[in-house]
Write a protein that holds these residues in place. Structure first.
Motif, PDB file in Angstrom:
ATOM      1  N   HIS A 264      51.544  72.167  48.923  1.00 16.86           N
ATOM      2  CA  HIS A 264      50.769  71.633  50.056  1.00 16.86           C
ATOM      3  C   HIS A 264      51.714  70.932  51.042  1.00 16.86           C
ATOM      4  N   SER A 265      51.127  70.568  52.192  1.00 22.75           N
ATOM      5  CA  SER A 265      51.990  70.030  53.260  1.00 22.75           C
ATOM      6  C   SER A 265      52.120  68.504  53.225  1.00 22.75           C
ATOM      7  N   HIS A 266      51.134  67.815  52.656  1.00 18.88           N
ATOM      8  CA  HIS A 266      51.111  66.341  52.606  1.00 18.88           C
ATOM      9  C   HIS A 266      51.280  65.727  53.983  1.00 18.88           C
ATOM     10  N   ILE A 267      50.580  66.284  54.956  1.00 16.91           N
ATOM     11  CA  ILE A 267      50.710  65.732  56.312  1.00 16.91           C
ATOM     12  C   ILE A 267      49.379  65.181  56.836  1.00 16.91           C
ATOM     13  N   SER A 268      48.316  65.231  56.012  1.00 17.07           N
ATOM     14  CA  SER A 268      47.008  64.817  56.541  1.00 17.07           C
ATOM     15  C   SER A 268      47.027  63.372  57.034  1.00 17.07           C
ATOM     16  N   ASN A 272      46.132  62.319  60.752  1.00 11.75           N
ATOM     17  CA  ASN A 272      44.957  61.479  60.997  1.00 11.75           C
ATOM     18  C   ASN A 272      45.280  60.163  61.680  1.00 11.75           C
ATOM     19  N   GLN A 305      43.058  75.674  57.705  1.00  6.86           N
ATOM     20  CA  GLN A 305      42.706  74.324  57.252  1.00  6.86           C
ATOM     21  C   GLN A 305      42.655  73.349  58.426  1.00  6.86           C
ATOM     22  N   ILE A 306      43.577  73.534  59.371  1.00  8.78           N
ATOM     23  CA  ILE A 306      43.679  72.549  60.461  1.00  8.78           C
ATOM     24  C   ILE A 306      42.833  72.951  61.668  1.00  8.78           C
ATOM     25  N   TYR A 362      47.242  60.092  47.178  1.00  6.73           N
ATOM     26  CA  TYR A 362      47.156  61.507  47.540  1.00  6.73           C
ATOM     27  C   TYR A 362      46.722  62.311  46.316  1.00  6.73           C
ATOM     28  N   HIS A 365      43.642  69.250  47.707  1.00  7.77           N
ATOM     29  CA  HIS A 365      42.248  69.599  47.944  1.00  7.77           C
ATOM     30  C   HIS A 365      41.489  69.987  46.672  1.00  7.77           C
ATOM     31  N   ARG A 368      40.711  67.107  44.466  1.00  3.17           N
ATOM     32  CA  ARG A 368      39.610  66.306  45.035  1.00  3.17           C
ATOM     33  C   ARG A 368      38.266  67.014  44.874  1.00  3.17           C
ATOM     34  N   ASP A 396      44.834  59.389  53.713  1.00  5.12           N
ATOM     35  CA  ASP A 396      44.330  60.130  54.881  1.00  5.12           C
ATOM     36  C   ASP A 396      42.845  59.886  55.136  1.00  5.12           C
ATOM     37  N   ALA A 397      42.239  58.947  54.402  1.00  3.75           N
ATOM     38  CA  ALA A 397      40.770  58.836  54.459  1.00  3.75           C
ATOM     39  C   ALA A 397      40.266  57.976  55.607  1.00  3.75           C
ATOM     40  N   GLU A 402      36.379  62.165  55.744  1.00  3.74           N
ATOM     41  CA  GLU A 402      36.029  61.946  54.329  1.00  3.74           C
ATOM     42  C   GLU A 402      34.560  62.274  54.061  1.00  3.74           C
ATOM     43  N   ASN A 405      33.447  65.965  53.929  1.00  4.21           N
ATOM     44  CA  ASN A 405      34.047  66.603  52.765  1.00  4.21           C
ATOM     45  C   ASN A 405      33.365  66.168  51.475  1.00  4.21           C
ATOM     46  N   THR A 410      31.384  68.593  48.851  1.00  4.81           N
ATOM     47  CA  THR A 410      31.536  68.341  47.418  1.00  4.81           C
ATOM     48  C   THR A 410      30.215  68.038  46.706  1.00  4.81           C
TER      49      THR A 410
HETATM   50  P1  FAD Z   1      47.098  70.936  52.993  1.00  2.70           P
HETATM   51  O1  FAD Z   1      46.458  71.564  51.841  1.00  2.70           O
HETATM   52  O2  FAD Z   1      48.542  71.161  53.177  1.00  2.70           O
HETATM   53  O3  FAD Z   1      46.293  71.406  54.298  1.00  2.70           O
HETATM   54  C1  FAD Z   1      46.836  71.248  55.613  1.00  2.70           C
HETATM   55  C2  FAD Z   1      45.992  70.352  56.462  1.00  2.70           C
HETATM   56  O4  FAD Z   1      44.722  70.929  56.685  1.00  2.70           O
HETATM   57  C3  FAD Z   1      45.716  68.977  55.892  1.00  2.70           C
HETATM   58  O5  FAD Z   1      46.794  68.112  56.126  1.00  2.70           O
HETATM   59  C4  FAD Z   1      44.445  68.573  56.625  1.00  2.70           C
HETATM   60  O6  FAD Z   1      44.735  67.970  57.851  1.00  2.70           O
HETATM   61  C5  FAD Z   1      43.758  69.900  56.882  1.00  2.70           C
HETATM   62  N1  FAD Z   1      42.662  70.120  55.942  1.00  2.70           N
HETATM   63  C6  FAD Z   1      42.688  70.879  54.826  1.00  2.70           C
HETATM   64  N2  FAD Z   1      41.458  70.919  54.260  1.00  2.70           N
HETATM   65  C7  FAD Z   1      40.675  70.145  55.022  1.00  2.70           C
HETATM   66  C8  FAD Z   1      39.313  69.766  54.941  1.00  2.70           C
HETATM   67  N3  FAD Z   1      38.508  70.219  53.973  1.00  2.70           N
HETATM   68  N4  FAD Z   1      38.839  68.930  55.876  1.00  2.70           N
HETATM   69  C9  FAD Z   1      39.626  68.466  56.864  1.00  2.70           C
HETATM   70  N5  FAD Z   1      40.919  68.798  56.992  1.00  2.70           N
HETATM   71  C10 FAD Z   1      41.426  69.629  56.076  1.00  2.70           C
HETATM   72  N6  FAD Z   1      41.095  65.184  54.244  1.00  2.70           N
HETATM   73  C11 FAD Z   1      41.447  64.140  54.993  1.00  2.70           C
HETATM   74  O7  FAD Z   1      42.265  64.287  55.899  1.00  2.70           O
HETATM   75  N7  FAD Z   1      40.906  62.914  54.779  1.00  2.70           N
HETATM   76  C12 FAD Z   1      40.008  62.690  53.797  1.00  2.70           C
HETATM   77  O8  FAD Z   1      39.530  61.574  53.636  1.00  2.70           O
HETATM   78  C13 FAD Z   1      39.627  63.790  52.973  1.00  2.70           C
HETATM   79  N8  FAD Z   1      38.749  63.621  51.961  1.00  2.70           N
HETATM   80  C14 FAD Z   1      38.412  64.695  51.186  1.00  2.70           C
HETATM   81  C15 FAD Z   1      37.504  64.498  50.150  1.00  2.70           C
HETATM   82  C16 FAD Z   1      37.120  65.572  49.362  1.00  2.70           C
HETATM   83  C17 FAD Z   1      36.106  65.368  48.269  1.00  2.70           C
HETATM   84  C18 FAD Z   1      37.645  66.847  49.613  1.00  2.70           C
HETATM   85  C19 FAD Z   1      37.210  68.007  48.794  1.00  2.70           C
HETATM   86  C20 FAD Z   1      38.559  67.036  50.624  1.00  2.70           C
HETATM   87  C21 FAD Z   1      38.957  65.971  51.421  1.00  2.70           C
HETATM   88  N9  FAD Z   1      39.879  66.128  52.460  1.00  2.70           N
HETATM   89  C22 FAD Z   1      40.213  65.058  53.235  1.00  2.70           C
HETATM   90  C23 FAD Z   1      40.391  67.451  52.799  1.00  2.70           C
HETATM   91  C24 FAD Z   1      41.694  67.849  52.070  1.00  2.70           C
HETATM   92  O9  FAD Z   1      41.533  67.710  50.704  1.00  2.70           O
HETATM   93  C25 FAD Z   1      42.884  67.044  52.571  1.00  2.70           C
HETATM   94  O10 FAD Z   1      42.979  67.133  53.970  1.00  2.70           O
HETATM   95  C26 FAD Z   1      44.178  67.588  51.972  1.00  2.70           C
HETATM   96  O11 FAD Z   1      44.117  67.563  50.576  1.00  2.70           O
HETATM   97  C27 FAD Z   1      45.351  66.782  52.464  1.00  2.70           C
HETATM   98  O12 FAD Z   1      46.528  67.216  51.849  1.00  2.70           O
HETATM   99  P2  FAD Z   1      47.606  68.098  52.593  1.00  2.70           P
HETATM  100  O13 FAD Z   1      48.001  67.428  53.856  1.00  2.70           O
HETATM  101  O14 FAD Z   1      48.671  68.385  51.607  1.00  2.70           O
HETATM  102  O15 FAD Z   1      46.761  69.382  52.962  1.00  2.70           O
END
Ligand code: FAD
Ligand code: DLZ
Ligand code: SF4
Length: 511
Positions: A264-268, A272, A305-306, A362, A365, A368, A396-397, A402, A405, A410
């Motif tokens: 994953h990218s870990h950039i959320s 945000n 995703q974005i 962190y 997805h 979570r 990122d919440a 949040e 999602n 969920t």
């Molecule tokens: P990656 O898997 O690398 O994805 C790239 C980017 O895509 C993320 O950085 C994010 O900006 C975006 N993205 C991916 N999935 C989603 C999604 N479902 N909704 C919105 N953006 C998404 N994301 C948050 O940013 N804040 C939250 O509070 C949050 N709460 C979540 C709660 C639950 C129960 C679930 C199922 C998902 C939630 N997500 C949330 C969405 C997602 O899980 C996270 O964005 C992601 O895990 C962040 O890790 P990453 O940057 O490595 O994402």
């Protein structure tokens, strides 16, 4: 003089509130306030990350020649809320106008909307130019549609921003390449370690503040490897594009014990709070495909995703607030079990995901959604309690992302507005997509009895308990047919196992 208020998740140099700032005339206000840090008891790492990023951003603005009033949390004059600080600062500096970019959360917008009448000063709330779809555009798109589905929204966004397009058609001929994605993890899989940023003096002084003021909050403050400046966040993005993106699609749903970061990218949390902007990330990812460094299935999956999910959930949030925060389709009433804070459970998947969350603020997805969220859904935990937990524990919440999602995707608490069916799953899904079951006390292959994986009987119990609400869902026909063929004896055993388990859970006994 114009006073420009920049909130903690607005750390972007090209934010609309600063677009016409006049350095010699205007002042920029940023404040660390007790109310924001405690309206839920955020994870220690989340507070440290945001305060450090805010302080660095204020320094960068000062270096650019702007007049910045930065109010630290422990400043004795600090009134503890946005409203209190704006009142205090306007009293001292007597601005002619206040300009702010639209806050990301409904709660804060409602507060700001009556500042003008309280203060007797014009307050201009500007659209947030970092998002790619405005709430008005979303409302237009949703108008008259029976069902809102992300996939169709996403296609419109691809066209609007000309991303992975070949004229009017998607590059490669398909909009969505998920059939090539989502492989189980192989034994040999060794994801690259994430880039670490070393805490500087500013971050260390925030650690000191967090130790003093937030010691009762959940989570580990250290080790702390997050980026806290735009420059560092860009480096994290670059490393993702080079090292992880090529495998992002393939292993998007995979979970491995001891590997919280996977591909994953870990950039959320950077997106945000504004250190990175969605369009620059999307375009950078698109380049990796056009330049031949990453395959289309990975790049399309990541961009979706974005450009898709992130914008779509924000659209839903603004369409449905404030009612959305009260939705409870299944009338779930169970309180959040203590194990969500302690990780004290024999269920290895849950334990690992809680501990990853505690350490890193962190979890990816699928952790979570399909472990922590799936359990909350099957156990019938009150959506209010579940939402609060998610809002607390992830860096990122923010409610805008949040809440849809959690309540929509969920918990299906909105009755199917966001998702077409609940993401309910038994243990076999977790077993296929992770190595957690190998080290678990429970047996994932057993369906009932004390040794059986609790996800297995909780899954069927969920359908039994909510049959009246779900039977009509065309996507659940298969599950209900299986349930009907189960026979009375097995159905009763499932119910009894679930009852025994949930009773222990309610007493916070170890399960
Ligand atoms: P990656 O898997 O690398 O994805 C790239 C980017 O895509 C993320 O950085 C994010 O900006 C975006 N993205 C991916 N999935 C989603 C999604 N479902 N909704 C919105 N953006 C998404 N994301 C948050 O940013 N804040 C939250 O509070 C949050 N709460 C979540 C709660 C639950 C129960 C679930 C199922 C998902 C939630 N997500 C949330 C969405 C997602 O899980 C996270 O964005 C992601 O895990 C962040 O890790 P990453 O940057 O490595 O994402
Ligand atoms: C999340 C957060 C925290 C913990 N603290 C602050 C703060 O002290 N000052 C601030 O400006 N913002 C903070 N934030 C982010 C805000 O909660 C976020 O900007 C609003 O929720 C936007 O609606
Ligand atoms: Fe989780 Fe069940 Fe697997 Fe244990 S057996 S790790 S509880 S899915």
């Amino acid at each position: 003089m114009v006073l420009r208020l920049v909130l903690g998740d607005q750390l972007s140099h090209n934010i609309s509130s600063l677009s016409d700032v006049v350095p010699k005339r205007d002042a920029i206000l940023m404040c660390e306030v007790w109310e924001e840090a405690t309206y839920v008891k955020h994870h220690k790492k989340k507070i440290a990350f945001l305060f450090s990023a805010m302080r660095h951003f204020a320094e960068e603005l000062t270096d650019k020649g702007f007049r910045v009033h930065y109010i630290k949390l422990d400043d004795p004059k600090n009134k503890g809320s946005f409203r209190g600080e704006i009142r205090r600062i306007t009293h001292i500096h007597k601005p002619d106008q206040i300009i702010i970019t639209m806050p990301s959360e409904y709660r804060v917008l409602k507060d700001i909307q009556d500042w003008e009448s309280e203060l007797g000063i014009s307050v201009e709330i500007r659209s947030d130019n970092r998002f790619l779809c405005t709430p008005e555009e979303m409302a237009d798109w949703a108008n008259g549609r029976k069902q809102l589905r992300m996939e169709y929204f996403y296609r419109e966004m691809r066209k609007k921003y000309n991303i992975l397009m070949d004229g009017n058609r998607p590059v490669g001929g398909k909009w969505n390449l998920d059939t090539q994605n989502r492989k189980p993890p192989s034994k040999e899989l060794r994801p690259p370690s994430p880039t670490t940023c070393v805490p500087d003096v500013t971050t260390k002084s925030v650690f000191d503040l967090v130790h003093r003021k937030f010691s009762t909050h959940f989570g580990d403050l250290e080790p702390f490897h997050y980026a806290v400046t735009r420059k560092q966040a860009l480096q994290k993005l670059k490393d993702f594009l080079n090292l992880r993106l090529p495998h992002f699609g393939e292993y998007q749903d995979a979970m491995l014990q001891g590997e919280p970061w996977m591909y994953h990218s870990h950039i959320s949390h950077y997106l945000n709070c504004g250190l990175l902007e969605p369009l620059e990330v999307i375009q950078a990812a698109e380049c990796t495909f056009t330049e031949g460094h990453a395959p289309l299935n990975a790049v399309e999956g990541f961009i979706r995703q974005i450009l898709g999910w992130r914008e779509y959930v924000r659209g839903i949030y603004w369409l449905k607030m404030p009612e959305y925060s009260k939705e409870n389709f299944f009338n779930a009433q169970r309180k959040l079990p203590w194990l969500y804070w302690s990780g004290d459970t024999k269920m290895n998947c849950l334990r690992q995901c809680v501990l990853d969350t505690k350490q890193n603020a962190y979890a990816h997805h699928i952790q979570r959604l399909m472990v922590l969220g799936n359990f909350a859904l099957l156990a019938g935990i009150d959506p209010k309690e579940v939402n609060e937990w998610y809002l607390i524990v992830y860096a990122d919440a923010y409610e805008w992302v949040e809440l849809p999602n959690v309540s929509g995707m969920t918990l299906f608490a909105d009755g199917g507005y966001l998702a077409s069916k609940p993401y309910a799953a038994g243990g076999s899904y977790i077993n296929r997509m992770s190595d957690y079951c190998k080290s678990c006390t429970y047996n994932v292959n057993k369906k009932t009895g004390p040794q059986a994986c609790p996800f297995n009987y909780l899954y069927w119990n969920f359908f039994i308990c909510n049959a009246d609400k779900l039977r009509g869902n065309p996507r659940l026909g298969h599950s209900f047919r299986t349930l009907e063929n189960m026979g009375v004896k097995k159905t009763e055993t499932v119910k009894a196992d679930a009852k025994r388990f949930l009773k222990k859970l309610d007493r916070d006994e170890q399960v």
